[in-house]
Design a protein around this motif. Structure first.
Motif, PDB file in Angstrom:
ATOM      1  N   TYR A  42      11.838  25.036 -36.680  1.00 30.21           N
ATOM      2  CA  TYR A  42      12.210  26.226 -37.441  1.00 30.21           C
ATOM      3  C   TYR A  42      12.485  27.393 -36.501  1.00 30.21           C
ATOM      4  O   TYR A  42      13.456  28.138 -36.685  1.00 30.21           O
ATOM      5  CB  TYR A  42      11.109  26.600 -38.437  1.00 30.21           C
ATOM      6  N   ASP A  43      11.643  27.529 -35.475  1.00 32.84           N
ATOM      7  CA  ASP A  43      11.879  28.642 -34.548  1.00 32.84           C
ATOM      8  C   ASP A  43      13.160  28.445 -33.754  1.00 32.84           C
ATOM      9  O   ASP A  43      13.915  29.392 -33.532  1.00 32.84           O
ATOM     10  CB  ASP A  43      10.703  28.800 -33.590  1.00 32.84           C
ATOM     11  N   LEU A  44      13.431  27.208 -33.299  1.00 34.02           N
ATOM     12  CA  LEU A  44      14.671  26.947 -32.571  1.00 34.02           C
ATOM     13  C   LEU A  44      15.882  27.344 -33.402  1.00 34.02           C
ATOM     14  O   LEU A  44      16.833  27.938 -32.901  1.00 34.02           O
ATOM     15  CB  LEU A  44      14.774  25.456 -32.215  1.00 34.02           C
ATOM     16  N   GLY A  45      15.838  27.008 -34.687  1.00 27.28           N
ATOM     17  CA  GLY A  45      16.971  27.305 -35.550  1.00 27.28           C
ATOM     18  C   GLY A  45      17.068  28.756 -35.953  1.00 27.28           C
ATOM     19  O   GLY A  45      18.155  29.338 -35.968  1.00 27.28           O
ATOM     20  N   VAL A  46      15.937  29.369 -36.264  1.00 31.51           N
ATOM     21  CA  VAL A  46      15.978  30.714 -36.837  1.00 31.51           C
ATOM     22  C   VAL A  46      16.269  31.784 -35.787  1.00 31.51           C
ATOM     23  O   VAL A  46      16.943  32.776 -36.077  1.00 31.51           O
ATOM     24  CB  VAL A  46      14.658  31.028 -37.579  1.00 31.51           C
ATOM     25  N   SER A  47      15.785  31.593 -34.558  1.00 37.03           N
ATOM     26  CA  SER A  47      15.929  32.654 -33.560  1.00 37.03           C
ATOM     27  C   SER A  47      17.387  32.890 -33.190  1.00 37.03           C
ATOM     28  O   SER A  47      17.828  34.042 -33.063  1.00 37.03           O
ATOM     29  CB  SER A  47      15.102  32.333 -32.310  1.00 37.03           C
ATOM     30  N   GLY A  48      18.158  31.800 -33.023  1.00 38.02           N
ATOM     31  CA  GLY A  48      19.572  31.968 -32.709  1.00 38.02           C
ATOM     32  C   GLY A  48      20.343  32.641 -33.822  1.00 38.02           C
ATOM     33  O   GLY A  48      21.206  33.494 -33.570  1.00 38.02           O
ATOM     34  N   GLY A  49      20.036  32.289 -35.079  1.00 40.02           N
ATOM     35  CA  GLY A  49      20.730  32.896 -36.210  1.00 40.02           C
ATOM     36  C   GLY A  49      20.405  34.364 -36.369  1.00 40.02           C
ATOM     37  O   GLY A  49      21.287  35.199 -36.601  1.00 40.02           O
ATOM     38  N   VAL A  50      19.132  34.709 -36.217  1.00 35.84           N
ATOM     39  CA  VAL A  50      18.709  36.098 -36.377  1.00 35.84           C
ATOM     40  C   VAL A  50      19.339  36.987 -35.310  1.00 35.84           C
ATOM     41  O   VAL A  50      19.762  38.120 -35.588  1.00 35.84           O
ATOM     42  CB  VAL A  50      17.167  36.195 -36.341  1.00 35.84           C
ATOM     43  N   THR A  51      19.419  36.478 -34.066  1.00 33.82           N
ATOM     44  CA  THR A  51      19.973  37.297 -32.982  1.00 33.82           C
ATOM     45  C   THR A  51      21.479  37.504 -33.111  1.00 33.82           C
ATOM     46  O   THR A  51      22.059  38.276 -32.337  1.00 33.82           O
ATOM     47  CB  THR A  51      19.666  36.677 -31.602  1.00 33.82           C
ATOM     48  N   SER A  52      22.117  36.829 -34.057  1.00 31.22           N
ATOM     49  CA  SER A  52      23.543  37.078 -34.294  1.00 31.22           C
ATOM     50  C   SER A  52      23.780  37.934 -35.538  1.00 31.22           C
ATOM     51  O   SER A  52      24.919  38.278 -35.844  1.00 31.22           O
ATOM     52  CB  SER A  52      24.294  35.747 -34.433  1.00 31.22           C
ATOM     53  N   MET A  53      22.696  38.279 -36.276  1.00 28.14           N
ATOM     54  CA  MET A  53      22.839  39.056 -37.501  1.00 28.14           C
ATOM     55  C   MET A  53      23.029  40.540 -37.181  1.00 28.14           C
ATOM     56  O   MET A  53      22.286  41.125 -36.397  1.00 28.14           O
ATOM     57  CB  MET A  53      21.604  38.883 -38.392  1.00 28.14           C
ATOM     58  N   ASP A  54      24.016  41.154 -37.800  1.00 24.95           N
ATOM     59  CA  ASP A  54      24.331  42.555 -37.527  1.00 24.95           C
ATOM     60  C   ASP A  54      23.164  43.484 -37.846  1.00 24.95           C
ATOM     61  O   ASP A  54      22.878  44.423 -37.092  1.00 24.95           O
ATOM     62  CB  ASP A  54      25.567  42.980 -38.325  1.00 24.95           C
ATOM     63  N   ASP A  55      22.485  43.255 -38.968  1.00 24.53           N
ATOM     64  CA  ASP A  55      21.381  44.137 -39.362  1.00 24.53           C
ATOM     65  C   ASP A  55      20.260  44.110 -38.326  1.00 24.53           C
ATOM     66  O   ASP A  55      19.653  45.148 -38.005  1.00 24.53           O
ATOM     67  CB  ASP A  55      20.831  43.722 -40.730  1.00 24.53           C
ATOM     68  N   PHE A  56      19.950  42.927 -37.800  1.00 25.43           N
ATOM     69  CA  PHE A  56      18.915  42.788 -36.774  1.00 25.43           C
ATOM     70  C   PHE A  56      19.345  43.486 -35.490  1.00 25.43           C
ATOM     71  O   PHE A  56      18.558  44.229 -34.876  1.00 25.43           O
ATOM     72  CB  PHE A  56      18.651  41.300 -36.521  1.00 25.43           C
ATOM     73  N   LEU A  57      20.590  43.269 -35.075  1.00 22.46           N
ATOM     74  CA  LEU A  57      21.076  43.879 -33.832  1.00 22.46           C
ATOM     75  C   LEU A  57      21.136  45.398 -33.946  1.00 22.46           C
ATOM     76  O   LEU A  57      20.781  46.112 -33.000  1.00 22.46           O
ATOM     77  CB  LEU A  57      22.460  43.313 -33.489  1.00 22.46           C
ATOM     78  N   LYS A  58      21.604  45.912 -35.083  1.00 21.53           N
ATOM     79  CA  LYS A  58      21.703  47.363 -35.248  1.00 21.53           C
ATOM     80  C   LYS A  58      20.340  48.027 -35.136  1.00 21.53           C
ATOM     81  O   LYS A  58      20.215  49.129 -34.593  1.00 21.53           O
ATOM     82  CB  LYS A  58      22.347  47.700 -36.599  1.00 21.53           C
ATOM     83  N   ARG A  59      19.286  47.365 -35.640  1.00 23.88           N
ATOM     84  CA  ARG A  59      17.959  47.977 -35.635  1.00 23.88           C
ATOM     85  C   ARG A  59      17.295  47.916 -34.268  1.00 23.88           C
ATOM     86  O   ARG A  59      16.675  48.889 -33.818  1.00 23.88           O
ATOM     87  CB  ARG A  59      17.060  47.305 -36.676  1.00 23.88           C
ATOM     88  N   PHE A  60      17.402  46.767 -33.588  1.00 24.55           N
ATOM     89  CA  PHE A  60      16.638  46.573 -32.357  1.00 24.55           C
ATOM     90  C   PHE A  60      17.494  46.554 -31.087  1.00 24.55           C
ATOM     91  O   PHE A  60      17.005  46.871 -30.011  1.00 24.55           O
ATOM     92  CB  PHE A  60      15.841  45.265 -32.438  1.00 24.55           C
ATOM     93  N   PHE A  61      18.770  46.171 -31.192  1.00 20.04           N
ATOM     94  CA  PHE A  61      19.630  46.041 -30.014  1.00 20.04           C
ATOM     95  C   PHE A  61      20.997  46.673 -30.296  1.00 20.04           C
ATOM     96  O   PHE A  61      22.022  45.995 -30.345  1.00 20.04           O
ATOM     97  CB  PHE A  61      19.797  44.562 -29.641  1.00 20.04           C
ATOM     98  N   PRO A  62      21.030  48.007 -30.482  1.00 15.08           N
ATOM     99  CA  PRO A  62      22.283  48.667 -30.863  1.00 15.08           C
ATOM    100  C   PRO A  62      23.387  48.530 -29.812  1.00 15.08           C
ATOM    101  O   PRO A  62      24.576  48.465 -30.170  1.00 15.08           O
ATOM    102  CB  PRO A  62      21.866  50.137 -31.037  1.00 15.08           C
ATOM    103  N   LYS A  63      23.036  48.464 -28.530  1.00 16.33           N
ATOM    104  CA  LYS A  63      24.057  48.301 -27.495  1.00 16.33           C
ATOM    105  C   LYS A  63      24.762  46.959 -27.631  1.00 16.33           C
ATOM    106  O   LYS A  63      25.982  46.847 -27.465  1.00 16.33           O
ATOM    107  CB  LYS A  63      23.442  48.431 -26.103  1.00 16.33           C
ATOM    108  N   VAL A  64      23.982  45.907 -27.920  1.00 16.13           N
ATOM    109  CA  VAL A  64      24.581  44.589 -28.120  1.00 16.13           C
ATOM    110  C   VAL A  64      25.467  44.601 -29.362  1.00 16.13           C
ATOM    111  O   VAL A  64      26.561  44.016 -29.368  1.00 16.13           O
ATOM    112  CB  VAL A  64      23.481  43.511 -28.258  1.00 16.13           C
TER     113      VAL A  64
END
Length: 512
Positions: A42-64
């Motif tokens: 579950y972690d292998l699958g979920v971590s890659g998907g979450v790190t490509s989500m715009d909402d996640f990136l905007k909150r924690f990694f705005p430069k990315v």
């Protein structure tokens, strides 16, 4: 008999006397224990998907996030290059690497079941912390707790399955761990696909649902029996005999139980199992099981695809939804491959799967590199036909990996170690595996940025090396009782020159 001499002894002739039936008790125990793989998957699958989500990136990694929206030539391969972002993924594996040494002590002294329970609790707490995170520090601490859970689970579950299994079906049973891992990846990718539509909190649901497999593993773990091998190792002989009779479905377990007791006598003489791994007689297990196979499993490049499948597909020009959908396809291929491996690994053997799939994986990596060199980069958008071709090639690569290095990377090491060094050996397996997992997780995106399509040629070259490693050094272990695998080394053309003149002896002579 793990603790006996390499020369023929009476114990070496007892394997044909083993009897067993497939009981409901045995099936329940193995399925519950194998659910530990779902945590990892579950972690292998979920971590890659979450790190490509715009909402996640905007909150924690705005430069990315801003770089992701750009379409400059120099960002084709480099959209997601961020050491902090990759630390979000790799911190879990560094934590698992450290925790596996504590897991070794718990597994040996308290049993396999205790490690499974500790792992599920830590994973649950990490999932809660990640789902409620409001800053990067909470994310990283949550990932560390998840890593501790995986360190304990991956240390105990493959051992549990191998020790509970009759020799003739040990390969298929042990691969329940890999099947559970693959199902965890598939479910995670499906959840990511759906939660990506839930703005702005979908990523929290993806991370928080990791509590489900952790809860299943904990509640099921409470009902698990300890393995007979572990009970004998703890000196609980009567309880071990009762469990063995119940698991095997017969009272005719004298031969197998005698092997467990003999192995335990040698194990009790070993006060420093990690130091004992360095002994000449344990050189094959150290080089193949503890170092080679777990390192090479990660150097195939497969986990890079699992971590970053959505990121890879987005970097290659797929849209957000299309990239997550493509990840569903590849994770589905992984589940199918696991079923194929379970069906045939005890019939065809471990070496054939390693070598045949290795040849395929080399061809697929070269094909991806050539395609990207010709069609991608320098501001180009991949043609639709080329995009479909890449998804097919990556899926075929996943199929090859999923029936070879994926499941066998956990199965074969769990078979190789004698009882006296088994928990220490498995800790080394998990430690090396997670070290290279973290290394690949931390370096892949920056390598993709700088090496471009060449990164896939690097993986192809590594697969050539690891296939040669298997061909020359690994004996076939199919249907060999786990306490008698040690006898294979004295018959191997290379290893007999190393271990043949230093027989394993009973008692205190085995110490140090």
């Amino acid at each position: 008999m793990a603790g006996g001499a390499f020369e023929d002894t009476e114990a070496a002739k007892r394997a044909h006397l083993y009897e067993y039936k497939i009981t409901g008790y045995f099936i329940f125990s193995c399925i519950v224990a194998a659910s530990g793989g779902a945590l990892f998957g579950y972690d292998l699958g979920v971590s890659g998907g979450v790190t490509s989500m715009d909402d996640f990136l905007k909150r924690f990694f705005p430069k990315v996030y801003r770089r992701k929206q750009e379409h400059l030539k120099e960002t084709d391969y480099c959209k997601y290059e961020s050491q902090i972002l990759t630390l979000f993924t790799s911190s879990l594996y560094f934590a698992g690497l450290v925790s596996t040494f504590a897991a070794s002590h718990v597994t040996r002294k308290k049993g396999r079941k205790a490690s499974i329970l500790v792992g599920s609790i830590s994973f649950f707490l990490g999932a809660v912390l990640n789902a409620t995170a409001v800053n990067i520090a909470m994310l990283i601490i949550g990932r560390i707790l998840l890593g501790v859970g995986i360190g304990f689970g991956n240390q105990a579950v493959p051992l549990y399955l191998s020790e509970m299994s009759p020799a003739k079906i040990r390969g298929a049973v042990n691969q329940l761990f890999q099947l559970s891992t693959c199902l965890g990846i598939l479910v995670a990718n499906f959840i990511n696909y759906e939660t990506d539509k839930l703005h702005p909190w979908g990523w929290r649901l993806s991370l928080g649902l990791a509590t489900v497999p952790a809860t299943v593993m904990f509640l099921g773990g409470l009902a698990l029996p300890e393995t007979p091998n572990s009970l004998v190792e703890q000196g609980k002989f009567e309880e071990a005999r009762k469990v063995l009779e119940k698991v095997r479905g017969t009272s005719k377990i004298d031969a197998e139980f005698a092997d467990l007791v003999d192995a335990s006598k040698a194990a009790q003489a070993i006060k420093h199992p990690f130091r004992n791994l360095l002994k000449r007689r344990n050189r094959p297990q150290l080089i193949i099981g503890a170092l080679g196979i777990p390192a090479f499993q990660q150097l195939t490049g497969m986990n890079s695809i699992l971590f970053y499948a959505p990121v890879i597909f987005q970097s290659l020009g797929f849209g957000s939804n299309a990239s997550l959908y493509s990840s569903l396809i590849t994770s589905g291929a992984l589940v199918l491959a696991s079923l194929i491996s379970m069906a045939f690994v005890d019939r065809w053997g471990r070496r054939k799967f390693f070598l045949e799939a290795g040849c395929e994986m080399i061809c697929y990596m070269v094909a991806v590199a050539i395609t990207l060199a010709l069609e991608f980069g320098q501001g180009k958008t991949l043609p639709k036909g080329t995009s479909y071709f890449l998804v097919i090639i990556i899926s075929l690569f996943v199929l090859a990996y999923g029936r070879s290095w994926g499941p066998l990377g956990w199965l074969v090491p769990s078979e190789l170690f004698p009882l006296e060094t088994r928990s220490a050996g498995q800790s080394m397996v998990v430690c090396v595996n997670l070290f290279f997992t973290a290394l690949i997780a931390q370096c892949f995106l920056v390598s993709l940025c700088h090496l471009r399509y060449g990164i896939f040629l690097v993986f192809a070259g590594l697969i050539v090396i690891m296939s040669c490693f298997i061909y020359f050094l690994l004996p076939e272990t199919k249907q060999v009782p786990i306490e008698e695998v040690c006898y294979l080394w004295s018959k191997h053309p290379i290893w007999k020159k190393i271990v043949g003149d230093e027989p394993r002896t009973e008692g205190k002579s085995a110490e140090n």
